[in-house]
Enzyme design. Structure first.
Site: not given
Length: 368
Positions: A55, A225
């Site tokens: 805008e 992991s």
């Protein structure tokens, strides 16, 4: 009441919003067109978080001519002070007479307040013009605001008989250059890319965006992991990386790896399950807080299967090459089923041909 003219101008605003597809994260993609007497006075798009919203760009271009004009905005103008001032106030001060909004902002900080502020100042507001197209432009942002999680997409490339690699692990390249280039467009619009250590050890992929003009690279997230990642891995060439592990009490070798990763500027996180694996739900939660709107999972069968089994996938992006690989490596490491009723139903949203290959967009049957 919306008119065909409203739809045409909103379609132009949506096209402008597309300019920010790869760059606005974590903000939504927004476009704005200011019109009076059938003439465009100003237009703009939000391109990067912290920079002016759509805008503001449009109002700057329109200048004093914006008074009495209509503004077409793909998302409700914001009403709160964030990195930039409220766009609703900017439209009010410019003297805009009418605002046409494609969709209400799902952000709780806005959610109808921008529309209410405009109406309180006597501005006519029309909401819902091209709403479905606006929603489709920002699915991850909408999901993060309404479900407090990002949109998770899972990508796999396979032969028509469902093999992602030969039995010896060779997988480059199953699909052709058009399909591979398409992958980079999906990577580019994602906030983060998730892979597993198996893919890093097998393919040593960098997981960067190439073949797409963009000013940013997604965060790369390696689920490792036991901290097996080698420091020579291509993915570590840029420190914009997370390595997520499950080493609650790291051994000396793992401690050294953590120190070396820290020296490279890589962010490490311990998110274990009771079984000693990485907790996928916690990973997604941590990425939501970054914040991330869209996550791209590009991994092997085991990790892909875990995402599916835990119900964490919102959309599948599946590429199929017109070839048969025979006995090789399948797409998903899922438990063996004994009844057809146990199958996971999917809904197919689109099938697109990319060179010799096809891309299938699908989602869990009960997913919106």
């Amino acid at each position: 009441m919306q008119t065909q003219t409203d739809i045409e101008w909103m379609t132009q605003a949506l096209a402008l919003a597309e300019q920010g597809r790869y760059t606005t994260t974590p903000n939504p993609r927004v476009g704005c067109v200011i019109v009076q007497a059938g003439q465009v006075l100003g237009q703009g798009a939000h391109l990067k978080a912290g920079e002016p919203h759509a805008e503001v760009h449009a109002l700057r271009a329109a200048g004093a001519n914006a008074r009495g004009a209509t503004a077409y905005v793909t998302l409700e103008p914001c009403s709160h002070v964030g990195r930039t001032p409220p766009c609703a106030d900017a439209l009010i001060h410019a003297g805009i007479a009418r605002v046409v909004v494609a969709m209400q902002d799902p952000n709780p900080l806005v959610r109808g307040q921008g529309i209410a502020r405009l109406r309180a100042h006597g501005i006519a507001v029309e909401v819902g013009v091209c709403e479905q197209a606006a929603l489709a432009l920002n699915p991850g942002f909408v999901m993060r605001m309404t479900q407090h999680k990002p949109l998770v997409r899972l990508k796999l490339a396979a032969s028509l008989d469902g093999q992602t690699a030969l039995s010896n692990g060779i997988s480059q390249w199953i699909t052709g250059p058009q399909a591979r280039q398409d992958v980079h467009h999906w990577r580019a619009q994602s906030c983060a890319i998730i892979t597993g250590i198996g893919s890093i050890l097998q393919d040593n992929a960098s997981l960067t965006v190439r073949d797409v003009v963009t000013t940013r690279q997604p965060l790369r997230v390696v689920l490792d992991s036991q901290l097996r990642i080698p420091l020579s891995a291509k993915v570590l060439a840029d420190p914009h990386v997370w390595v997520v592990h499950a080493c609650v009490s790291p051994n000396p070798q793992q401690q050294q790896t953590l120190r070396q990763l820290a020296a490279l500027g890589v962010s490490t996180h311990c998110m274990p399950t009771a079984a000693g694996l990485v907790d996928l739900t916690n990973v997604i939660g941590a990425l939501t807080a970054v914040p991330c709107n869209e996550l791209w999972v590009e991994a092997g069968a085991r990790l892909s299967g875990a995402f599916v089994e835990q119900g964490l996938v919102d959309q599948f992006v599946l590429y199929y090459a017109p070839k048969l690989l025979g006995a090789g490596r399948g797409m998903f490491g899922l438990p063996q089923l004994t009844q057809l009723s146990q199958a996971i139903p999917l809904s197919i949203d689109a099938i697109t041909q990319l060179g010799p290959d096809i891309r299938v967009l699908a989602r869990p049957h009960d997913s919106p």
